[in-house]
Design a protein around this motif. Structure first.
Motif, PDB file in Angstrom:
ATOM      1  N   LEU A 103      19.899  93.939  17.664  1.00  0.00           N
ATOM      2  CA  LEU A 103      18.486  93.672  17.343  1.00  0.00           C
ATOM      3  C   LEU A 103      18.012  92.351  17.934  1.00  0.00           C
ATOM      4  O   LEU A 103      16.893  92.253  18.447  1.00  0.00           O
ATOM      5  CB  LEU A 103      18.288  93.654  15.828  1.00  0.00           C
ATOM      6  CG  LEU A 103      18.361  94.992  15.114  1.00  0.00           C
ATOM      7  CD1 LEU A 103      18.305  94.784  13.609  1.00  0.00           C
ATOM      8  CD2 LEU A 103      17.220  95.888  15.568  1.00  0.00           C
ATOM      9  N   ILE A 104      18.850  91.331  17.857  1.00  0.00           N
ATOM     10  CA  ILE A 104      18.493  90.025  18.409  1.00  0.00           C
ATOM     11  C   ILE A 104      18.235  90.131  19.905  1.00  0.00           C
ATOM     12  O   ILE A 104      17.252  89.599  20.419  1.00  0.00           O
ATOM     13  CB  ILE A 104      19.602  88.992  18.119  1.00  0.00           C
ATOM     14  CG1 ILE A 104      19.636  88.669  16.626  1.00  0.00           C
ATOM     15  CG2 ILE A 104      19.394  87.719  18.927  1.00  0.00           C
ATOM     16  CD1 ILE A 104      20.869  87.888  16.191  1.00  0.00           C
ATOM     17  N   CYS A 105      19.111  90.837  20.602  1.00  0.00           N
ATOM     18  CA  CYS A 105      18.965  90.988  22.054  1.00  0.00           C
ATOM     19  C   CYS A 105      17.755  91.840  22.421  1.00  0.00           C
ATOM     20  O   CYS A 105      16.997  91.493  23.327  1.00  0.00           O
ATOM     21  CB  CYS A 105      20.235  91.584  22.651  1.00  0.00           C
ATOM     22  SG  CYS A 105      21.648  90.473  22.577  1.00  0.00           S
ATOM     23  N   GLU A 106      17.574  92.952  21.730  1.00  0.00           N
ATOM     24  CA  GLU A 106      16.463  93.860  22.051  1.00  0.00           C
ATOM     25  C   GLU A 106      15.097  93.248  21.759  1.00  0.00           C
ATOM     26  O   GLU A 106      14.155  93.417  22.524  1.00  0.00           O
ATOM     27  CB  GLU A 106      16.595  95.162  21.250  1.00  0.00           C
ATOM     28  CG  GLU A 106      17.660  96.091  21.745  1.00  0.00           C
ATOM     29  CD  GLU A 106      17.779  97.340  20.892  1.00  0.00           C
ATOM     30  OE1 GLU A 106      18.539  98.230  21.300  1.00  0.00           O
ATOM     31  OE2 GLU A 106      17.143  97.442  19.825  1.00  0.00           O
ATOM     32  N   ARG A 107      14.992  92.549  20.655  1.00  0.00           N
ATOM     33  CA  ARG A 107      13.688  92.027  20.213  1.00  0.00           C
ATOM     34  C   ARG A 107      13.533  90.532  20.444  1.00  0.00           C
ATOM     35  O   ARG A 107      12.534  89.947  20.035  1.00  0.00           O
ATOM     36  CB  ARG A 107      13.490  92.355  18.740  1.00  0.00           C
ATOM     37  CG  ARG A 107      13.525  93.850  18.496  1.00  0.00           C
ATOM     38  CD  ARG A 107      13.360  94.186  17.057  1.00  0.00           C
ATOM     39  NE  ARG A 107      13.532  95.631  16.872  1.00  0.00           N
ATOM     40  CZ  ARG A 107      13.326  96.249  15.734  1.00  0.00           C
ATOM     41  NH1 ARG A 107      12.932  95.575  14.684  1.00  0.00           N
ATOM     42  NH2 ARG A 107      13.503  97.545  15.653  1.00  0.00           N
ATOM     43  N   LYS A 108      14.536  89.929  21.085  1.00  0.00           N
ATOM     44  CA  LYS A 108      14.518  88.499  21.387  1.00  0.00           C
ATOM     45  C   LYS A 108      14.196  87.675  20.143  1.00  0.00           C
ATOM     46  O   LYS A 108      13.323  86.816  20.135  1.00  0.00           O
ATOM     47  CB  LYS A 108      13.539  88.205  22.518  1.00  0.00           C
ATOM     48  CG  LYS A 108      13.888  88.927  23.802  1.00  0.00           C
ATOM     49  CD  LYS A 108      13.078  88.450  24.961  1.00  0.00           C
ATOM     50  CE  LYS A 108      13.316  89.184  26.232  1.00  0.00           C
ATOM     51  NZ  LYS A 108      14.481  89.929  26.451  1.00  0.00           N
ATOM     52  N   LEU A 109      14.958  87.952  19.088  1.00  0.00           N
ATOM     53  CA  LEU A 109      14.760  87.281  17.804  1.00  0.00           C
ATOM     54  C   LEU A 109      15.493  85.947  17.757  1.00  0.00           C
ATOM     55  O   LEU A 109      16.500  85.762  18.427  1.00  0.00           O
ATOM     56  CB  LEU A 109      15.268  88.173  16.660  1.00  0.00           C
ATOM     57  CG  LEU A 109      14.607  89.540  16.517  1.00  0.00           C
ATOM     58  CD1 LEU A 109      15.314  90.350  15.435  1.00  0.00           C
ATOM     59  CD2 LEU A 109      13.132  89.385  16.189  1.00  0.00           C
ATOM     60  N   ASN A 110      14.988  85.047  16.957  1.00  0.00           N
ATOM     61  CA  ASN A 110      15.643  83.772  16.697  1.00  0.00           C
ATOM     62  C   ASN A 110      16.226  83.865  15.289  1.00  0.00           C
ATOM     63  O   ASN A 110      15.494  83.750  14.307  1.00  0.00           O
ATOM     64  CB  ASN A 110      14.627  82.634  16.810  1.00  0.00           C
ATOM     65  CG  ASN A 110      15.276  81.283  16.714  1.00  0.00           C
ATOM     66  OD1 ASN A 110      16.499  81.164  16.763  1.00  0.00           O
ATOM     67  ND2 ASN A 110      14.461  80.254  16.586  1.00  0.00           N
TER      68      ASN A 110
END
Length: 80
Positions: free
Chosen positions: A59-66
């Protein structure tokens, strides 16, 4: 791919929990001397933590989350 990453994480965690550092890649037949006399942690919590970590990473990689992942105290340390 995600399933393979999760399985690899579990495999590495088992090695950290049960094996000494003499034969970590199992290049020779596993012997009793390769096992730790006293275990650090147990495998019961590790697959769940690896599951969350793998999916959260996706999810972090796909949505560029911090995101900061905080894992509570317990016996699943080798998972992280």
């Amino acid at each position: 791919l995600l399933d393979r990453y999760w399985k690899a994480s579990n495999y590495l965690s088992v090695g950290q929990i049960y094996l000494l550092d003499k034969n970590p890649l199992l290049r020779r037949k596993l012997e009793l001397d390769d096992l730790k006399p006293r275990l650090l942690g147990h495998f019961g919590t590790t697959p769940g933590q690896n599951f969350i970590y793998c999916h959260l990473n996706k999810l972090i990689c796909e949505r560029k989350l911090n995101v900061i992942y905080i894992s509570g105290p317990g016996h699943g340390g080798p998972a992280v």
